[in-house]
Design a protein around this motif. Structure first.
Motif, PDB file in Angstrom:
ATOM      1  N   UNK A   1       0.538  -1.313  -0.089  1.00  0.00           N
ATOM      2  CA  UNK A   1      -0.042  -0.009   0.038  1.00  0.00           C
ATOM      3  C   UNK A   1       0.793   1.127   0.190  1.00  0.00           C
ATOM      4  N   UNK A   2       0.222   2.405   0.389  1.00  0.00           N
ATOM      5  CA  UNK A   2       0.889   3.664   0.256  1.00  0.00           C
ATOM      6  C   UNK A   2       2.063   3.750   1.188  1.00  0.00           C
ATOM      7  N   UNK A   3       1.829   3.173   2.463  1.00  0.00           N
ATOM      8  CA  UNK A   3       2.602   2.993   3.555  1.00  0.00           C
ATOM      9  C   UNK A   3       4.048   2.330   3.008  1.00  0.00           C
ATOM     10  N   UNK A   4       4.026   1.408   2.337  1.00  0.00           N
ATOM     11  CA  UNK A   4       5.112   0.700   1.875  1.00  0.00           C
ATOM     12  C   UNK A   4       5.718   1.392   0.878  1.00  0.00           C
ATOM     13  N   UNK A   5       5.029   2.203  -0.070  1.00  0.00           N
ATOM     14  CA  UNK A   5       5.745   2.815  -1.003  1.00  0.00           C
ATOM     15  C   UNK A   5       6.241   4.121  -0.179  1.00  0.00           C
ATOM     16  N   UNK A   6       5.729   4.478   0.802  1.00  0.00           N
ATOM     17  CA  UNK A   6       6.421   5.793   1.302  1.00  0.00           C
ATOM     18  C   UNK A   6       7.729   5.170   2.097  1.00  0.00           C
ATOM     19  N   UNK A   7       7.671   3.898   2.939  1.00  0.00           N
ATOM     20  CA  UNK A   7       8.796   3.270   3.305  1.00  0.00           C
ATOM     21  C   UNK A   7       9.776   3.097   2.213  1.00  0.00           C
ATOM     22  N   UNK A   8       9.683   2.499   1.169  1.00  0.00           N
ATOM     23  CA  UNK A   8      10.677   2.088   0.110  1.00  0.00           C
ATOM     24  C   UNK A   8      11.245   3.572  -0.252  1.00  0.00           C
ATOM     25  N   UNK A   9      10.513   4.633  -0.544  1.00  0.00           N
ATOM     26  CA  UNK A   9      10.816   5.715  -1.267  1.00  0.00           C
ATOM     27  C   UNK A   9      12.059   6.669  -0.017  1.00  0.00           C
ATOM     28  N   UNK A  10      11.690   6.521   1.139  1.00  0.00           N
ATOM     29  CA  UNK A  10      12.356   7.051   2.153  1.00  0.00           C
ATOM     30  C   UNK A  10      13.903   6.226   2.197  1.00  0.00           C
ATOM     31  N   UNK A  11      13.614   4.880   2.226  1.00  0.00           N
ATOM     32  CA  UNK A  11      14.862   4.121   2.339  1.00  0.00           C
ATOM     33  C   UNK A  11      15.928   4.404   1.228  1.00  0.00           C
ATOM     34  N   UNK A  12      15.182   4.536  -0.255  1.00  0.00           N
ATOM     35  CA  UNK A  12      16.281   4.942  -1.204  1.00  0.00           C
ATOM     36  C   UNK A  12      16.771   6.511  -1.191  1.00  0.00           C
ATOM     37  N   UNK A  13      16.012   7.383  -0.663  1.00  0.00           N
ATOM     38  CA  UNK A  13      16.487   8.632  -0.348  1.00  0.00           C
ATOM     39  C   UNK A  13      17.684   8.697   0.501  1.00  0.00           C
ATOM     40  N   UNK A  14      17.311   7.828   1.824  1.00  0.00           N
ATOM     41  CA  UNK A  14      18.479   7.845   2.647  1.00  0.00           C
ATOM     42  C   UNK A  14      19.606   7.051   2.366  1.00  0.00           C
ATOM     43  N   UNK A  15      19.799   6.282   1.314  1.00  0.00           N
ATOM     44  CA  UNK A  15      20.970   5.744   0.734  1.00  0.00           C
ATOM     45  C   UNK A  15      21.513   6.555  -0.061  1.00  0.00           C
TER      46      UNK A  15
END
Length: 233
Positions: free
Chosen positions: A30-44
């Motif tokens: 869902x959108x929560x998962x999308x937000x989590x993946x986006x944040x993880x990529x940004x942090x990397x």
């Protein structure tokens, strides 16, 4: 809903603190998962950029304190370490020595064989110096064909003399650069703190004066400033 959002909020705090991000709900569809993946990529990406900036800063710091030709500490770093050693010696009553080294015949090599060969000769000379001293002694290039060595500790003056003689013998071997073989010896002046100077500048000037006295002889010699001052009228 609150639990995965709390996990993302905790990950933000982990990232701000420079810690490894864990327990993000990246597996959700869902959108929560999308937000989590986006944040993880940004942090990397941000972590990678920060790492690049830190590496560049370290490189600039190295360039500011090291000679680009030989890789040795430059005059600025030498002066900094020298003043630190003076302060320490004043505080604990210890002694240390400064060797001022000038390469004999370097100008002749540079003029006759060119700057490229001259630069490579300086690099080889620096390698010989570093290989001839102890790990805690500092070898620096002041500029041109002038080098210094800070001898941090020793038992007797004869130990320092032996180190200088070893260095002179290392330069007895001819240099070979681009098919050219030539001799390039060294003359060494030595001063000691606190006998020969109350601060770094006086100590450097004393070693410099002793080195010039050494060059007045047969070259490939060493001279203590204390001997020079005793022989003065």
């Amino acid at each position: 809903m609150a639990k995965p959002l709390n996990a993302i909020a905790a990950a933000v705090k982990q990232f701000e603190a420079g810690n490894v991000i864990v327990n993000l709900p990246t597996e959700r569809a869902d959108e929560i998962g999308y937000l989590a993946r986006s944040f993880l990529q940004m942090s990397k990406r941000l972590s990678s950029q920060v790492g690049d900036l830190q590496a560049r800063e370290q490189h600039l710091q190295h360039l500011a304190h090291h000679d680009p030709l030989t890789g040795l500490p430059n005059r600025a770093m030498f002066q900094q370490v020298l003043e630190t050693m003076v302060d320490k010696a004043r505080a604990d009553g210890s002694r240390f020595c400064l060797m001022f080294i000038d390469l004999d015949k370097f100008k002749q090599v540079n003029d006759q064989l060119g700057h490229v060969v001259g630069d490579q000769a300086l690099q080889l000379a620096a390698m010989r110096m570093r290989a001839s001293v102890r790990g805690d002694d500092l070898v620096a290039r002041l500029g041109g064909d002038e080098f210094t060595i800070l001898v941090r500790s020793f038992r007797h003056e004869s130990d320092v003399t032996a180190m200088a003689q070893k260095l002179i013998h290392v330069f007895d071997q001819p240099f070979a650069v681009d098919g050219h073989e030539f001799e390039m010896t060294c003359s060494i002046g030595i001063s000691m703190f606190p006998q020969d100077g109350k601060d770094g500048d006086q100590l450097l000037n004393a070693a410099d004066a002793a080195m010039y006295r050494a060059k007045l002889g047969t070259r490939s010699r060493l001279e203590w400033f204390s001997d020079l001052s005793r022989s003065a009228p």
